[in-house]
Write a protein that holds these residues in place. Structure first.
Motif, mmCIF file in Angstrom:
data_model
loop_
_atom_site.group_PDB
_atom_site.id
_atom_site.type_symbol
_atom_site.label_atom_id
_atom_site.label_comp_id
_atom_site.label_asym_id
_atom_site.label_seq_id
_atom_site.Cartn_x
_atom_site.Cartn_y
_atom_site.Cartn_z
ATOM 1 N N GLU A 159 0.832 -1.211 0.000
ATOM 2 C CA GLU A 159 0.000 0.000 0.000
ATOM 3 C C GLU A 159 0.864 1.257 0.000
ATOM 4 N N GLY A 160 1.899 1.265 0.835
ATOM 5 C CA GLY A 160 2.788 2.430 0.879
ATOM 6 C C GLY A 160 3.486 2.668 -0.447
ATOM 7 N N ALA A 161 3.974 1.607 -1.058
ATOM 8 C CA ALA A 161 4.650 1.737 -2.350
ATOM 9 C C ALA A 161 3.673 2.178 -3.433
ATOM 10 N N TRP A 162 2.478 1.598 -3.435
ATOM 11 C CA TRP A 162 1.485 1.993 -4.445
ATOM 12 C C TRP A 162 1.066 3.443 -4.279
ATOM 13 N N ALA A 218 10.219 -5.198 3.613
ATOM 14 C CA ALA A 218 10.225 -4.007 2.755
ATOM 15 C C ALA A 218 11.443 -4.001 1.833
ATOM 16 N N LYS A 219 12.602 -4.365 2.360
ATOM 17 C CA LYS A 219 13.803 -4.417 1.521
ATOM 18 C C LYS A 219 13.642 -5.419 0.388
ATOM 19 N N GLN A 220 13.031 -6.539 0.702
ATOM 20 C CA GLN A 220 12.826 -7.585 -0.299
ATOM 21 C C GLN A 220 11.839 -7.129 -1.376
ATOM 22 N N MET A 221 10.735 -6.515 -0.955
ATOM 23 C CA MET A 221 9.697 -6.115 -1.910
ATOM 24 C C MET A 221 10.102 -4.904 -2.742
ATOM 25 N N LEU A 222 10.837 -3.977 -2.155
ATOM 26 C CA LEU A 222 11.146 -2.714 -2.826
ATOM 27 C C LEU A 222 12.549 -2.671 -3.418
ATOM 28 N N LYS A 223 13.213 -3.802 -3.492
ATOM 29 C CA LYS A 223 14.601 -3.867 -3.945
ATOM 30 C C LYS A 223 14.876 -3.099 -5.249
ATOM 31 N N PRO A 224 14.029 -3.204 -6.282
ATOM 32 C CA PRO A 224 14.332 -2.483 -7.531
ATOM 33 C C PRO A 224 14.299 -0.961 -7.395
ATOM 34 N N ILE A 230 15.004 0.830 -4.381
ATOM 35 C CA ILE A 230 15.827 1.365 -3.287
ATOM 36 C C ILE A 230 17.071 2.037 -3.868
ATOM 37 N N GLN A 231 17.190 3.341 -3.592
ATOM 38 C CA GLN A 231 18.357 4.102 -4.019
ATOM 39 C C GLN A 231 19.475 3.985 -2.989
ATOM 40 N N ASP A 290 15.606 4.942 1.192
ATOM 41 C CA ASP A 290 15.450 6.058 0.268
ATOM 42 C C ASP A 290 15.061 5.475 -1.079
ATOM 43 N N LEU A 291 13.849 5.806 -1.534
ATOM 44 C CA LEU A 291 13.344 5.287 -2.803
ATOM 45 C C LEU A 291 13.442 6.325 -3.916
ATOM 46 N N GLY A 292 14.323 7.299 -3.751
ATOM 47 C CA GLY A 292 14.502 8.333 -4.774
ATOM 48 C C GLY A 292 13.264 9.187 -4.906
#
Length: 142
Positions: free
Chosen positions: A50-53, A91-97, A99-100, A110-112
């Protein structure tokens, strides 16, 4: 003289697919969604997704409108450091692509342009309410 072209944006598949029971929760337009369910239901994965979306939606809408967007900021609060470590890992696993940069000491990703995801524990006094742009935090009854 060689011409320079902008790199094509990388399209990455989001590593999460909702289960039938969680689809209704994701589809809800309610501001607050209270979920009463047991262990292993996928609450943490739902929250990260939800946070990423939300960040992606805000970023997309700003780009379509041609408006500058200040990167959003999300905060995950866990009752203990053990739960916080689990949230951080998922979160690290799901957002790996996306993550800046990973800031382990300050507990944020930091997701840029997609913003920051902070991870706070409510285990010690002053852990959650401090920072985040607040000058002070109040405890109940004070």
């Amino acid at each position: 003289m060689p011409t320079l072209t902008a790199p094509t944006p990388r399209v990455t598949r989001f590593p999460y697919s909702a289960f039938p029971l969680t689809n209704a929760i994701h589809a809800s337009l309610a501001r607050f969604r209270v979920i009463c369910c047991g262990r292993r239901f996928g609450k943490t994965m739902m929250a990260v997704a939800e946070g990423a979306w939300m960040s992606m939606r805000l970023h997309y809408q700003a780009r379509q409108a041609g408006k500058p967007l200040r990167p959003p900021r999300g905060i995950f609060v866990a009752p203990t450091h053990d739960f916080l470590a689990e949230n951080w890992r998922i979160a690290k696993q799901m957002l790996k692509p996306w993550i800046q940069q990973e800031h382990i000491a300050e507990s944020y990703l930091d997701l840029g342009e997609l913003g920051l995801m902070e991870f706070k524990s409510a285990e010690r006094e002053g852990g959650v309410g401090r920072g985040a742009g607040r000058r002070r935090a109040r405890r109940g009854g004070q």
